[in-house]
Write a protein that holds these residues in place. Structure first.
Motif, PDB file in Angstrom:
ATOM      1  N   ASP A 241       0.826  -1.206   0.000  1.00  0.00           N
ATOM      2  CA  ASP A 241       0.000   0.000   0.000  1.00  0.00           C
ATOM      3  C   ASP A 241       0.864   1.261   0.000  1.00  0.00           C
ATOM      4  OD1 ASP A 241      -2.379  -1.361  -0.061  1.00  0.00           O
ATOM      5  OD2 ASP A 241      -2.446  -1.569   2.128  1.00  0.00           O
ATOM      6  N   ASP A 242       1.998   1.168   0.663  1.00  0.00           N
ATOM      7  CA  ASP A 242       2.794   2.378   0.883  1.00  0.00           C
ATOM      8  C   ASP A 242       4.248   2.132   0.470  1.00  0.00           C
ATOM      9  OD1 ASP A 242       4.199   4.545   1.832  1.00  0.00           O
ATOM     10  OD2 ASP A 242       3.169   4.611   3.772  1.00  0.00           O
ATOM     11  N   TYR A 243       4.579   2.552  -0.748  1.00  0.00           N
ATOM     12  CA  TYR A 243       5.924   2.298  -1.252  1.00  0.00           C
ATOM     13  C   TYR A 243       6.968   3.164  -0.563  1.00  0.00           C
ATOM     14  CZ  TYR A 243       3.768  -0.667  -4.687  1.00  0.00           C
ATOM     15  OH  TYR A 243       3.087  -1.684  -5.279  1.00  0.00           O
ATOM     16  N   ALA A 244       6.545   4.336  -0.117  1.00  0.00           N
ATOM     17  CA  ALA A 244       7.486   5.180   0.630  1.00  0.00           C
ATOM     18  C   ALA A 244       7.904   4.474   1.909  1.00  0.00           C
ATOM     19  CB  ALA A 244       6.844   6.534   0.936  1.00  0.00           C
ATOM     20  N   ALA A 245       6.941   3.829   2.525  1.00  0.00           N
ATOM     21  CA  ALA A 245       7.256   3.088   3.752  1.00  0.00           C
ATOM     22  C   ALA A 245       8.160   1.896   3.438  1.00  0.00           C
ATOM     23  CB  ALA A 245       5.966   2.607   4.421  1.00  0.00           C
ATOM     24  N   LEU A 246       7.890   1.253   2.316  1.00  0.00           N
ATOM     25  CA  LEU A 246       8.726   0.106   1.933  1.00  0.00           C
ATOM     26  C   LEU A 246      10.158   0.560   1.681  1.00  0.00           C
ATOM     27  CD1 LEU A 246       8.400  -2.981   1.349  1.00  0.00           C
ATOM     28  CD2 LEU A 246       8.340  -2.370  -1.072  1.00  0.00           C
ATOM     29  N   ARG A 247      10.272   1.720   1.044  1.00  0.00           N
ATOM     30  CA  ARG A 247      11.605   2.247   0.776  1.00  0.00           C
ATOM     31  C   ARG A 247      12.326   2.584   2.084  1.00  0.00           C
ATOM     32  NH1 ARG A 247      13.013   7.296  -3.352  1.00  0.00           N
ATOM     33  NH2 ARG A 247      15.081   6.520  -3.927  1.00  0.00           N
ATOM     34  N   ARG A 248      11.594   3.170   3.011  1.00  0.00           N
ATOM     35  CA  ARG A 248      12.197   3.461   4.320  1.00  0.00           C
ATOM     36  C   ARG A 248      12.647   2.169   4.993  1.00  0.00           C
ATOM     37  NH1 ARG A 248       7.987   7.135   4.699  1.00  0.00           N
ATOM     38  NH2 ARG A 248       6.776   5.677   5.971  1.00  0.00           N
TER      39      ARG A 248
END
Lengths: 388, 388, 388, 388
Positions: free
Chosen positions: B72-79
């Motif tokens: 759902d949240d690629y920014a979170a995955l990147r973090r």
């Protein structure tokens, strides 16, 4: 008439065994596509196989795969088959879908894996006794993926010992048939990779052990008809798994990729005494129908074998031998090609009708409504597949 | 010292992207064997990939596969990735595991299938914008199993139109990378079967469209380093999918089947300007770990690439060119082989320690207890796999 | 020391037979390039072969090809060889360069061709009696170019009968060694195309009939070390023709195309008891030097075999077996690869000097002036070649 | 009638160029067998080629090979050809039989070798101006046998520069056609190994530079009809060299090894606009007749092409497209196979007679006495061959 009466008489004897698993879903490691009406039980597979025989008269038996086709009552399954106009055939063992076989089965280094695999084959023999099957067919996924992973020589000895124990339990009217395969699923070494290995293993067992030749299991460029001729000469060609391939073990419809190769194979079968009532050679399909419908796919296959057999039986062997002895290369080749290029389809259609079969089995099946019926009926349950 | 300082300096730049799917279960059409500790989520795959980088310093990015790694949240995955010491890399599209793609995707005759496939790639580009990925990698399963099944020429035109629409949506700092493959899962014709086809398709698109070379995707005997040299010459070698094979697309550990071939490939990469900071070539693994453990399998792979790069960087290129110009065949070959036969392992081990890495990454990982930890922790849930 | 004393002791026994024809001109159907100094007589070929032994200590015998190496006085030829520090080895028959063999020799349909070919082999046996040779090596070009051209099955029976007559004339201390080849010069079927055929033919003859494995004579992808293991298990591996290939029967310098394959082959040779004093396996080169110089080409080849044997002897077999029994795929592979990646060259150079040989045989030969000498001396006459 | 009037009308346009060298002796590296009556001069080759046209009406032109077919007066040679009912066709260059080309020609590292090779092609263009030939066909043996022997990348640049100089001298009505080949006579790398390389080289030259596809010059398993479709799509399919093969570049009679492949190739030719009056595609044979007679071998070849073209023209393309759009895999395949399995021979025989040709060209030639006549007449002199 391009096909004469002798040829037609010979064709009347033709019988091609169908694999029960051809009617389930199959595919590649990337995807298995499902289809409406796919069987959910051994009985439904047999019912589908019986359709092929009904329209072609070519496929009187169905091979089973254990454990995929395990049932509680094999006598009942046999009655079911006979009620549908077919009989049960070869029993195929399976040692490639259990976690215990990750590093091999009959050839494995692990004694417990070998024990389990041998016992599985002994169970298959018991099933054969109930189904009245003659042949136990063994295809092994055994092999390794990396150099050094296991000991090639030791595994070959293990295999010999395992096969000997199984062979000792085969009945007097039964046979052990060992298949070979160039590669896959093992990607470095395969324990039975070629006809030579299968031959030396079965030759060590005895008279009732034979080689199974799958037409898709060879290295690129291999002359398969040569192997046919050699194995017939050695009295060790037990059975065929027919299919075709452009690349690796593609398992396409027989005759689809290289019809001329199929012709040459059948010519050598006939030449070497492998065709007809007294022959020890069992003809079987082993294909995957990944994108095409399964029942008509099997119909197409047996028709391809029949039509190509008609061509191979039509070779003018006396003229051919004369041209060969004269070293008339172009004439000898022309005599062979003449039979290949002959179109037997109209004659075969007419002959089918004289035998109470539809002139065009493919059309007759498609018009029958069976496909629509099973699509409607077989809702729910788990569709059969390679692994089901 | 068999490896000199210049070589070691050059090695410091090496970066090999890992595929998230290498950490999930994979196998053949016959069987997928599962293992304890296999990831159940994209996060767990990234955590495993980060282990490879931790012990080798060679694998700073992880490629994602959509939809397998959808979140759902690629920014979170990147973090999450960055917290584990790695970053997100190439986005791989997938048009081979949906029923709608049974007869093709970007090249399909069906307009709706093409539309769906194009839209899937547009979605991938949106994900790239969130993950900060540079490359959209496209491998297509498109093809047919039987002659006549579809129109080869029309499909090629369809493919060109589909790619053009996708390319039009690629950002200025992004690239479209088109992979080719000899065969499988299609068994008669494949729509992008060779480097020539991939090249003409991407050349028609524009500068930011490149070819991806998977080392397992060629006909038997193909000289892969020639293709490397040619694509670099044409400015169109975008990326590598490294693996190795004895037969077809076996997807074994890179360098496992033919180490000398890997050496020759890397030599041509360096020779053609494909190695180093300014190079457009992305190095990636694409393997299956069917019978071996996955994390150490990936460690072994990146080490194999590193060691072979060290050898390829060690070729005495001035002496080689002199021998070539003298037509001294034996000497020229000897100069190349001398680098190949040199053993860089002790030097690399020492150099690793100077960089704060373990001398033996394989041993260090195995001793770390990570494998036992994930086997204990990751119980329940669905293990990731090719299809998961 | 990367190579231990046990390995060095084992290497002291190594002997690789050189083919006399490697020193003559050879090429492809497109062109045979000649070189200054090429031998014009059997004696000059032997003198060249002796150079290889002089600098390497690895090549104590020279194989002859009849009729290419026919002389009036074989006792004198043998004395000539011994005076040059080598001895005569295997006798190779030739049934492919006479017009009478256009349609085959030992397998031919023509009785007169078969008779001539059998008689040629009987003559070869007489020569063996004079040269003191142990092995009669038979490679057959027999086959056909077009389906139908001749009868595959009949030819196989002809071959069996021809071989039986030859074998009956072999002395008690002599052996018949039958080579197989996938294809070429026949392009449809070859009468001895694979190890299985060679095996069944020699098994029918008796104990002194063995198989010859030429490393270039297999289908693409064939696992040659498996065949080595199998033939050793069957007690039928008689000899090797070493060379290498990227494509077909390219006949390149051994180890040049795939060094790792050479390593795996030698590992299985050792594993199966095929290496060392009591072994029945004869090691021989069979190569063509089309573009490189011939004597240094042969030196490079025997050194490649020696260096790779050193690596194969260095495998930690106890650790390997333990890893195999643990199913530790990565460790087992690593143990094997560790031996392959070890660089034995410095140790071998030092060891050579202890045995009175040059540390670098290649350099020593090139510095000797022999090449310049023969180029100056051997002017006029007909250069030897494949057909000369 | 299995072949309709439209098909027959289309067949009336068919023209297949014969290679002059097919009438000389050819063979393998092992042996070239000679035959009575083999031509000794370019005129005798043309006279033989004219026989093929006389009996089939299919082969109106003869390709020449320079220097094999060099004469003092090309105008006279052209008159000679026309007097025999044929015309001169493509000029083939030869840079593989001169010692100066040992390490390459147009791609060579040696500037003098490149210069000589370029000049040879300029001479060929001058000959084309005299013979009125449209096409300059270039097949290069350039390549290397050992890794490191030469620089792959530099050679590719050399090749581009050499071709550019040749192309600059091609007349407005002339074309340069560049052939590719997988391997042989080079056994490690070949400078033009695949269609992709040929394509990028000719695309860089201009509109009058095209690719030549030799049906025997591909890796095992290559889908040749795909390449046909792709090159036609790119407007770059200049010509065919027809032959067939089971293994490598066997150069057998076209259609002999895999008739179905020939059918599929011709189907794609027609599908892509490569057949008929306006087509840029030149059809040529390039075969070796090693064991069969040459003139009837060529007759068999052109008849095979004609018969297979008749089948390919008979495909019900409207029905095929409908089945394709319906994704009816089995029906689409059946429609294609129906045309392949149709036997056009009787219809073609009848049609030939309406055109003043013999119903059976093969029989008519054999009955003509020409073969006996040339065997009697052509005694003495040097028989032409690949190298003569």
């Amino acid at each position: 008439m391009s096909i004469d009466a002798t040829t037609l008489a010979a064709l009347a004897d033709q019988a091609i065994e169908l694999p029960s698993w051809a009617f389930g879903n199959s595919g590649t490691r990337f995807k298995v596509f499902g289809t409406p009406g796919t069987p959910r039980t051994p009985e439904e597979k047999i019912a589908d196989a019986a359709q092929v025989h009904k329209y072609t008269g070519l496929a009187p038996t169905v091979a089973l795969h254990i454990p995929w086709d395990k049932v509680d009552d094999y006598a009942a399954l046999r009655r079911f088959a006979r009620d549908h106009g077919v009989d049960l055939g070869t029993i195929n063992s399976n040692t490639f879908q259990d976690d215990d076989y990750k590093f091999g089965s009959l050839a494995a280094t692990s004694e417990s894996a070998r024990r389990k695999a041998i016992d599985h084959h002994l169970e298959c023999i018991e099933i054969m006794n109930e189904t009245g099957s003659r042949d136990l067919k063994i295809w092994l996924a055994d092999g390794t993926n990396y150099p050094g992973q296991d000991d090639i020589r030791r595994r070959q000895d293990n295999l010999a010992a395992s096969l000997a124990e199984i062979y000792a339990n085969i009945g007097d009217d039964q046979r052990l048939v060992l298949e070979y395969k160039f590669f896959e699923p093992a990607f470095y070494h395969t324990d039975v990779p070629d006809w030579g290995t299968s031959y030396v293993q079965v030759a060590a067992l005895g008279e009732r052990a034979m080689v199974c030749l799958d037409t898709g299991h060879h290295a690129p460029g291999t002359n398969i008809e040569f192997i046919v001729a050699q194995l017939l000469r050695l009295g060790k060609l037990g059975s065929f798994d027919f299919n075709s391939r452009f690349y690796a073990d593609d398992d396409l419809i027989v005759g689809a990729a290289d019809p001329f190769q199929l012709f040459r194979i059948l010519y050598e079968v006939i030449r070497g005494g492998g065709y007809g009532p007294g022959s020890p050679v069992a003809f079987m399909l082993d294909q995957c129908h990944n994108v095409e419908d399964k029942i008509p796919g099997q119909i197409r296959s047996v028709l391809n074998v029949q039509e190509m057999t008609a061509r191979a039986l039509s070779v003018d062997t006396a003229a051919l031998e004369a041209a060969q002895r004269d070293h008339d290369v172009l004439l000898a080749n022309e005599i062979l090609m003449d039979a290949f290029y002959t179109d037997p389809r109209a004659d075969l259609a007419a002959w089918r009708e004289t035998r109470g079969l539809p002139a065009n089995p493919m059309k007759a099946y498609l018009a029958s409504g069976y496909q629509q019926q099973i699509a409607a009926d077989r809702v729910g349950g788990t569709q059969a597949g390679w692994g089901a």
